[in-house]
Design an enzyme around this catalytic site. Structure first.
Site, PDB file in Angstrom:
ATOM      1  N   LYS A  73       2.090  -9.206   2.050  1.00  0.00           N
ATOM      2  CA  LYS A  73       0.703  -9.285   1.585  1.00  0.00           C
ATOM      3  C   LYS A  73       0.499 -10.648   0.940  1.00  0.00           C
ATOM      4  O   LYS A  73       1.374 -11.133   0.220  1.00  0.00           O
ATOM      5  CB  LYS A  73       0.435  -8.152   0.591  1.00  0.00           C
ATOM      6  N   SER A 122      -6.668  -2.391  -0.868  1.00  0.00           N
ATOM      7  CA  SER A 122      -6.749  -3.792  -0.528  1.00  0.00           C
ATOM      8  C   SER A 122      -5.637  -4.289   0.398  1.00  0.00           C
ATOM      9  O   SER A 122      -5.741  -5.385   0.948  1.00  0.00           O
ATOM     10  CB  SER A 122      -6.685  -4.619  -1.819  1.00  0.00           C
ATOM     11  N   SER A 178      -4.225   0.827  -3.503  1.00  0.00           N
ATOM     12  CA  SER A 178      -4.306  -0.188  -2.445  1.00  0.00           C
ATOM     13  C   SER A 178      -3.184  -0.165  -1.419  1.00  0.00           C
ATOM     14  O   SER A 178      -3.237  -0.885  -0.429  1.00  0.00           O
ATOM     15  CB  SER A 178      -4.365  -1.582  -3.064  1.00  0.00           C
TER      16      SER A 178
END
Lengths: 484, 475
Positions: A76, A151, A175
């Site tokens: 990420k 997210s 997330s």
């Protein structure tokens, strides 16, 4: 190769069916072929990946072996990676090249993983649909017109589409688990303090935690072992050795007491999702678990509490982005205030600004007691609910998300509706507990997640129960048709 | 109308640690700009603070030395504001739960008595960096070497009533932190500085008047002058039926006045909240006791001991104990020479004067304590007169040799042999019959002439006391 589990990939590498360079090339080719559609990567690090892979092959030739040696991974874009842009999905950090690696990145590299690139995400991890990214929305591999959740939506989409076998994610309010649910993956948010936050761009420090998105509990277990453990560079990381997560898999469910949260099957839950989760709970009972009802009476307050605590911390954490030392700087500032105002106005997107405003407001003189302090008090009530529940049961289950993946564009202009995506997940972050989402079926062709919540440091139990469930079901083996 | 001033001080003492409070970067001053600022000090994305345990030890030492409460649990908070020298956009400081609370120190007033001054709290925090306005034309640079340097902010109660008391308090704290070895006390470099809160009220009133805060005073003299000015300004304002505005002021040493800062610079809502990156600090009673056992002898105790052990007066004892290095030097001289009285005179007299002239610290004195002790022994055993001792001291100061070799080289040994002295006295008397006559007819003044002649004859080496006695006898 992209359909194999991490352990199968490890076996193939061990048996020299293919090298890590070949495996990595395969995944890079898939990224090149499919990611124009998905937009799951912000930065693809092909050269680094091939160099990492060559090094892994070299290490293997030298006699080294571990479950992750030579396995590709996507990080990420919230994790700092030395020499590679770390954007956090924001224009503010579009030019930021980190001079150091996050502990998570460092530990994966030490285990021999291969970094394919940096995945897309909601800006500064603020969002539940991956639509707030400066780099554009990510598409859900199950339906390209829909969001993958957020997210950690880029990581979820990449793994779901077979562009990476595993990916890192982070959570502040759901997330990892929510995108895992919306893309048919297994996603684990460990106990707060289990994995180092060093080098992870901070959103809300008391809630942030790194974790894993993968296609099975087994793959998560193999990955978690690499990153769990104490880090002296993070004062909130817990000095307690990691458990043997792969070794914990395989135990049966007899004697495991599982509590069903009655408050999480009411209003707001898509009935089809609810029905699939109930069926999954029946499966767990058939597998030997004892099913009980538990109550989390303050569960409904977790969203309001979360949206005070998280923005408060964020408003402070994001103060460092002002264009002085790094990141976006407004052109030709006339004075200091102009530099700050314009750099921040231009560098941050609307959702980030909204949360900075909320956070600044709730910490302001005259409002602190009514909002921040009150939220912290309710947070303790939410923790107490979980503690009481864990006196009665070993695990808690419910739906991960109230609904399946929604169309791109939806909820963007309705923040409260967006915030409700995390209604079942954010309480876990407030209490610092570990939880995972595992695939539990499909509603109208879209994945549904089963939410398993554990007591502090019971990642082993979460993974073992999810693994047992996945041995008896095949939801986690389904692939989105366009990305076979 | 009689007025009473009320003064409280907030002293910032930079803690003498090797590394910074939340990072491993060196805390020492003097490096090239930004050479001692690591990723944590620069507040790069993703970095986290880790508390330097040494600062806790130092804060606890200070707390124990001021009989304060040591908090079993203290919490770091974030003080949020934007400024280019504050890289994170917040300063990590202790707010609601400081590590040290409710201490007390005793200060000596000019006219003799002492006064107890309360310490409301002492808390740990990080320093900011600094803006550099003269490095780039038309632009401001930022030097973050100082960012993250540990500070102990010591907040007094408003227990002082004059500039003099404030100066005495500041000196007492300055002495204490140096004794404890927790701060180098270098005020020019800013490692010991203070803000002063000043208000005045009519004598007999109990409510406090409106206060002003004078920022960033970095010398004892400026503290004295700024507070004096501010008290007078406030009295004048109130006496003229004006009102004192609560505000932050700056002291301008050149104009010798305080001036209000612009409103904008102080109108901050700092939005304090506990820093979620740092755990609350919990100190066990065992930890605190371990530090108590390691505390050095403190100025008050040392002063009492000097009075009884070395039979010194209060003033000498106070002068000798104000600075730990001076006290150590004195003790070394006193113990080696076994002449504490002379040792006190020399350390507070000739040595202090020479150090002051040369502007050097006692730890760098060219005359070491052993050498001064030797010199004092030579005075005590009659080898040197006081005047000769000064000459030897000067010469040792210039490193012309140790005291004994200087004495030998210069042939400075005092003549104390009675027979030899009588011999010199006889020679002088015989050579000056006229003056002998004058003396015997009552001209007492002539006596000095004979002393001078004998000293001249012996090139100053005759023991003056013995010369006096011999002359008296023979004349």
């Amino acid at each position: 190769m992209h359909t194999l589990s991490v352990s199968a990939l490890g076996n193939a590498l061990r048996r020299k069916e293919f090298s890590s360079v070949e495996l990595t090339t395969h995944f890079l080719d898939r990224v090149a072929a499919y990611d124009t559609t998905l937009n799951s990567f912000i930065t693809v690090t092909g050269d680094i990946a091939l160099a990492d892979a060559a090094r892994a092959d070299e290490r293997r030739r030298a006699g080294e072996d571990n479950p992750l040696l030579g396995i590709p991974i996507a990080h990420k874009d919230i994790f700092c990676t030395r020499g590679v842009r770390t954007s956090c999905g924001s224009r503010m950090l579009d030019t930021f090249i980190a001079p150091y690696d996050a502990t998570v990145v460092d530990r994966f590299r030490a285990n021999g993983t291969v970094m394919l690139g940096k995945t897309n995400m909601d800006e500064f991890a603020m969002g539940s649909s991956n639509q707030t990214s400066w780099y554009g929305p990510v598409r859900n591999p199950w339906d390209a017109d829909r969001v993958p959740g957020g997210s950690s939506g880029g990581s979820a989409a990449a793994v779901a589409a077979g562009l990476a076998p595993i990916a890192t994610g982070t959570e502040t309010g759901g997330s990892i688990r929510q995108p895992a649910a919306l893309t048919g993956l297994t996603g684990l948010k460990p106990t707060y303090g289990r994995v180092s936050r060093f080098g992870m761009v901070a959103f809300a420090s008391s809630l942030d935690q790194a974790g894993i998105l993968a296609r099975s509990a087994e793959d998560v277990a193999l990955s978690l072992g690499a990153i769990a453990g104490h880090d002296p560079a993070d004062s909130t990381s817990v000095d307690r050795p990691a458990d043997d997560y792969p070794g914990a898999l395989g135990s049966d469910l007899s004697g495991v007491r599982i509590g069903v949260v009655k408050e999480q099957f009411g209003e707001g839950l898509d009935p089809v999702v609810g029905k699939l989760v109930e069926e999954a709970i029946d499966d767990l009972e058939r597998l030997g678990a004892t099913i009980l009802d538990v109550s989390l009476p303050n569960s409904a307050l977790s969203i309001p509490v979360y949206y005070v605590v998280a923005p408060a911390e964020a408003s402070s954490n994001l103060s460092r982005y002002e264009g002085v030392r790094f990141g976006h700087r407004a052109a030709h500032p006339v004075d200091m205030e102009d530099l700050y105002k314009r750099s921040r106005s231009e560098g941050f997107g609307d959702e980030v600004k909204r949360r900075i405003m909320i956070g600044t407001y709730v910490l302001s003189a005259g409002y602190y007691d009514a909002y921040y302090l009150k939220a912290q008090q309710v947070r303790r009530l939410i923790c107490a609910d979980f503690a009481r529940a864990f006196d009665q049961v070993d695990l808690i289950v419910g739906p991960t998300s109230p609904f399946t993946a929604f169309p791109i564009g939806e909820k963007l202009d309705d923040p409260v509706a967006m915030y409700l995506c995390d209604i079942y997940t954010s309480g876990i972050n407030l209490a610092g507990l570990p939880a995972l989402s595992a695939p539990a079926g499909f509603a109208r062709g879209l994945p549904v997640g089963l939410h398993l919540m554990g007591n502090h440091f019971r990642e082993d139990l979460l993974l073992s129960v999810a693994h047992r469930y996945q041995q008896a079901t095949d939801w986690h083996t389904r692939r989105p048709a366009r990305f076979t | 109308m009689m007025w009473e001033a009320v003064v409280g001080l907030e002293i910032h003492a930079q803690l003498a640690t090797r590394s910074k409070i939340f990072s491993g970067a060196p805390a020492a001053a003097g490096a090239e700009p930004n050479r001692q600022a690591c990723a944590i000090d620069l507040a790069l994305p993703g970095v986290l603070p880790v508390l330097n345990a040494e600062v806790l030890r130092m804060a606890v030492m200070f707390g124990l030395a001021t009989n304060a409460e040591i908090a079993s649990r203290s919490v770091f908070a974030r003080k949020n504001y934007f400024y280019p020298d504050l890289p994170k956009g917040y300063q990590i400081s202790q707010y609601e739960l400081p590590v040290v609370k409710r201490g007390v120190v005793e200060i000596a007033l000019d006219d003799g008595p002492t006064k107890r001054i309360g310490i409301a709290r002492a808390h740990l925090e990080e320093d900011a960096g600094k803006s550099v306005h003269d490095a780039f034309p038309g632009e401001t640079g930022v030097d973050l070497n100082r960012a993250g340097v540990p500070l102990l902010e010591i907040v007094s109660e408003p227990d002082m009533n004059s500039a003099g008391e404030a100066m005495a308090y500041m000196r007492t704290i300055h002495s204490l932190v140096r004794y404890l070895g927790i701060c180098d006390g270098n005020m020019e470099a800013g490692s010991f500085r203070c803000d002063a809160n000043v208000s005045v009220r009519r004598s007999g009133e109990t409510a406090l008047g409106t206060r002003t805060e004078i920022k960033n005073l970095n010398s004892f003299r400026f503290v004295g002058r700024a507070i004096t000015y501010e008290i007078e300004r406030q009295i004048e304002t109130l006496a003229g039926n004006g009102t004192v505005v609560q505000e932050t002021r700056l002291y301008d040493a050149v104009a010798d006045e305080t001036r209000a800062m612009r409103d904008k610079e102080e109108a901050n809502d700092y939005r304090y909240f506990p820093d979620p990156d740092l755990l609350p600090v919990e100190l066990s009673p065992e930890y605190i006791e371990r530090i108590r056992a390691e505390l050095p002898e403190l100025p008050d105790v040392k002063r009492q001991r000097f009075r009884s052990e070395y039979a010194l007066g209060e003033n000498d004892a106070r002068r000798l104990t104000a600075i730990r290095e001076i006290a150590d030097y004195f003790e070394a001289v006193a113990n080696a020479s076994r002449q504490p009285r002379l040792a006190a005179n020399w350390v507070t007299g000739d040595l202090a004067a020479a150090l002051h002239r040369a502007n050097i610290e006692i730890t760098h004195s060219p005359v070491g304590p052993e050498e001064l002790a030797t010199l004092i022994v030579r005075i005590a055993d009659g080898t040197l007169s006081g005047k000769m001792a000064k000459e030897v001291f000067e010469s040792v100061w210039r490193r012309e040799g140790d005291p004994d070799s200087v004495i030998a080289k210069r042939g400075l040994v005092q003549i104390s042999n009675p027979a030899a002295i009588e011999d010199f006295v006889d020679q002088i008397i015989a050579a000056h019959p006229e003056q002998v006559e004058q003396f015997r007819t009552g001209k007492e003044k002539v006596f000095g002439f004979f002393v001078g002649q004998v000293m001249k004859l012996t090139r100053g080496q005759a023991n003056p006391e013995q010369v006096n006695q011999a002359l008296r006898r023979k004349l």
